[in-house]
Enzyme design. Structure first.
Site, PDB file in Angstrom:
ATOM      1  N   ASP A 207      54.764  32.299  47.006  1.00 30.85           N
ATOM      2  CA  ASP A 207      53.451  32.557  47.611  1.00 30.85           C
ATOM      3  C   ASP A 207      52.341  31.823  46.840  1.00 30.85           C
ATOM      4  OD1 ASP A 207      52.230  34.339  49.698  1.00 30.85           O
ATOM      5  OD2 ASP A 207      51.118  35.112  47.979  1.00 30.85           O
ATOM      6  N   GLU A 262      54.621  27.725  48.804  1.00 28.62           N
ATOM      7  CA  GLU A 262      53.623  27.865  49.861  1.00 28.62           C
ATOM      8  C   GLU A 262      52.354  27.195  49.368  1.00 28.62           C
ATOM      9  OE1 GLU A 262      50.971  30.867  52.559  1.00 28.62           O
ATOM     10  OE2 GLU A 262      51.249  31.141  50.431  1.00 28.62           O
TER      11      GLU A 262
HETATM   12  O1  TEU Z   1      49.078  33.297  52.306  1.00 26.51           O
HETATM   13  C1  TEU Z   1      48.250  32.390  51.632  1.00 26.51           C
HETATM   14  C2  TEU Z   1      47.170  31.816  52.371  1.00 26.51           C
HETATM   15  O2  TEU Z   1      46.560  30.899  51.896  1.00 26.51           O
HETATM   16  C3  TEU Z   1      46.656  32.520  53.550  1.00 26.51           C
HETATM   17  O3  TEU Z   1      45.333  32.701  53.188  1.00 26.51           O
HETATM   18  C4  TEU Z   1      46.687  31.812  54.838  1.00 26.51           C
HETATM   19  O4  TEU Z   1      46.117  30.538  54.728  1.00 26.51           O
HETATM   20  C5  TEU Z   1      45.882  32.663  55.785  1.00 26.51           C
HETATM   21  O5  TEU Z   1      46.583  33.873  55.932  1.00 26.51           O
HETATM   22  C6  TEU Z   1      45.710  32.065  57.124  1.00 26.51           C
HETATM   23  O6  TEU Z   1      45.110  33.038  57.938  1.00 26.51           O
HETATM   24  C7  TEU Z   1      50.001  33.990  51.538  1.00 26.51           C
HETATM   25  C8  TEU Z   1      50.822  34.875  52.426  1.00 26.51           C
HETATM   26  O7  TEU Z   1      51.563  34.068  53.305  1.00 26.51           O
HETATM   27  C9  TEU Z   1      49.910  35.834  53.111  1.00 26.51           C
HETATM   28  O8  TEU Z   1      50.584  36.634  54.038  1.00 26.51           O
HETATM   29  C10 TEU Z   1      49.283  36.696  52.039  1.00 26.51           C
HETATM   30  O9  TEU Z   1      48.349  37.548  52.615  1.00 26.51           O
HETATM   31  C11 TEU Z   1      48.599  35.858  50.968  1.00 26.51           C
HETATM   32  O10 TEU Z   1      49.401  34.767  50.524  1.00 26.51           O
HETATM   33  C12 TEU Z   1      48.325  36.703  49.746  1.00 26.51           C
HETATM   34  O11 TEU Z   1      49.517  37.019  49.104  1.00 26.51           O
END
Ligand code: TEU
Length: 513
Positions: A207, A262
């Site tokens: 993440d 990610e």
């Molecule tokens: O998401 C990271 C992220 O950058 C998100 O802000 C994404 O760009 C955004 O949701 C778009 O609407 C990760 C996870 O995938 C997400 O589910 C988590 O909420 C977040 O990290 C925090 O851990």
């Protein structure tokens, strides 16, 4: 010329299937998906033909961010099951040739994690420095102008009355950022990784891995980035050093364990450095395609950029159209099933590792979530709707699922589609089989072809194995001078027959010589 003798690591040729456990399958009938639900659907995944599953967080959590706020990295939330249940998934997936990847959330913990409870208890606590505490200008002036995600323009810092300092959270206040500059934190997270590696996981989806290294002077964000969540642009060389440490650690394990970052950054050129010199991430998410509209020019551009930005580094691409954070691609492309089908052909014949998001093989759209049922502070409920397994009214779920079902849930249920060879589900299955059978699709080079406007076409080649994809993103039937046998067609028409040189609107075909 590619080296055709060198065996490729599994993660280059795999198709990875993302499971958001809350939304996948509900074995205990409480309306929230669980690990037993996942185990019960492994046969569906084996039948479909995926090579690996990635499980979004199932760890103990107060669920302010539905599990991305982790209160214990080495256990299973009782809502989802038990560690033994997790082990059974790994074992039973393995029996079906499916690997299990888990989600590692290194940037932050829950505010209820014992590390943070200790850290905020006093300035002298040994864990104080495990998080990021700063004085700022006192209770009214945060240390900088960073904005946190999901808090509507709100600041990335929260003032702690008891100890009189601010703590950093690039996401919700209930998700305090860990301080990766502290070697004890890095060692603790390596311990978490070993815990899961020892249980047999094939690797990690990591993440927001680009967020872990931060400029220790915490400078203000500058225009044009002021006011957008800082996590969308956080960049610091120390992240790369921390990733190299993780890579060295996983390389101590057998079986090509994979690190998938990610890297939710503004473009492929921001993402590319996270592959390092073959010593950082094995794979980095490239979300550029999730932002490209249904437009041939833009898709072509995405493919060109990906090649230009990753090939010189020897970095292996990834392709993602949907996940638990963005509206499903069918919804983004306007809702037509034809587009969802054509997108599937495009995704699964690209060069790079494709990631499927559970439910896209059913052609699901986002659920329409009425205001009184909204639960996510980030507005992402629609794509997290429960997967309809059966055509019956409950669709295989307990009486009140945590979110409403997507549109046409009965007709789009897995069971209904499995009985219909013309369904989207069967299309995905044929595509996965075609990919598995073709070295060109799994590993080959990609050459864009010169085709009329409205079309994108590419040829994949590995040794003498060749496949060609033609995608029509226009609203007209377009003629194209290409020959071959139709191996898979997004509308199922003409498979096994010679290609007639016409591609219908919102249609794609995969050709073999
Ligand atoms: O998401 C990271 C992220 O950058 C998100 O802000 C994404 O760009 C955004 O949701 C778009 O609407 C990760 C996870 O995938 C997400 O589910 C988590 O909420 C977040 O990290 C925090 O851990």
């Amino acid at each position: 010329m590619p080296d055709l003798t060198e065996p490729a690591p599994w993660w280059k040729t795999a198709v990875v299937y993302q499971i958001y456990p809350r939304s996948f399958a509900d074995a205990d009938g409480d309306g929230i998906g669980d690990l037993e639900g996942v185990r019960g659907r492994l046969d569906h995944l084996a039948w479909l033909g995926v090579d690996a599953i990635w499980l979004s967080p199932f760890y103990p959590s107060p669920m302010h961010d539905f599990g991305y706020d982790v209160a214990d990295f080495c256990d299973v939330d009782p809502l989802f099951g038990t560690l033994e249940g997790f082990d059974r998934i790994v074992a039973e997936a393995d029996e079906r040739g499916i690997r299990v990847i888990v989600d590692l959330v290194p940037n932050h913990t829950s505010h209820e994690h014992p590390w943070f409870v200790a850290s905020r208890s006093s300035r002298d606590d040994p864990k104080r420095d495990w998080y990021v505490w700063r004085d700022g200008g006192g209770p009214d002036e945060p240390p900088n102008n960073w904005v946190g995600a999901f808090i509507d323009g709100g600041r990335a810092w929260t003032w702690d009355e008891q100890t009189g300092q601010w703590y950093l959270h690039q996401f919700l206040p209930q998700q305090p950022d860990l301080n990766w500059a502290n070697p004890e934190v890095r060692e603790a997270m390596h311990g978490v990784m070993r815990f899961w590696l020892d249980r047999g996981v094939a690797g990690f989806r990591i993440d927001v891995v680009h967020c872990i290294g931060r400029d220790q002077s915490f400078p203000d964000d500058e225009p044009p980035w002021v006011g957008i969540p800082h996590c969308a642009i956080n960049e610091h060389p120390s992240s790369h050093a921390y990733i190299r440490e993780m890579r060295r650690m996983v390389e101590g394990y057998d079986g090509d364990r994979v690190l998938i970052g990610e890297t939710a950054l503004p473009g492929t050129h921001w993402v590319a450095p996270y592959y390092g010199e073959g010593d950082e991430l094995h794979l980095a998410f490239n979300f550029a395609a999730t932002h490209a509209p249904w437009d041939a020019e833009r898709w072509r551009h995405r493919i060109v950029r990906l090649q230009e930005e990753l090939d010189p580094l020897g970095a292996w691409p990834t392709w993602v159209l949907s996940n638990h954070d963005v509206p499903r691609h069918r919804t983004r492309y306007g809702g037509a099933e034809a587009r969802a089908r054509a997108a599937a052909v495009a995704l699964l014949t690209q060069r790079g590792t494709p990631f499927l998001y559970a439910g896209e093989e059913l052609g699901l759209e986002d659920a329409v979530v009425p205001p009184e049922r909204v639960v996510d502070p980030g507005g992402r409920d629609g794509c997290r709707a429960p997967i309809p397994w059966e055509p019956t009214p409950g669709h295989g779920w307990g009486p009140e699922p945590w979110l409403p079902f997507p549109p046409d849930a009965a007709a789009r249920s897995a069971e209904a589609q499995r009985g219909d060879p013309t369904s989207v589900l069967h299309l995905y299955r044929r595509l996965l089989a075609a990919r598995k059978a073709s070295p060109a699709l799994r590993l080959g080079t990609l050459e864009l072809l010169d085709v009329p406007d409205g079309l994108v076409a590419w040829r994949r080649r590995h040794g003498d194995d060749v496949r060609t994809t033609v995608l029509n993103q226009s609203e007209q039937t377009v003629a194209v001078a290409l020959a071959g046998t139709v191996e898979v067609a997004s509308d199922g028409e003409g498979e096994g027959q010679p290609f007639e040189g016409q591609v219908g609107p919102d249609t794609a075909v995969l050709l073999r010589p």
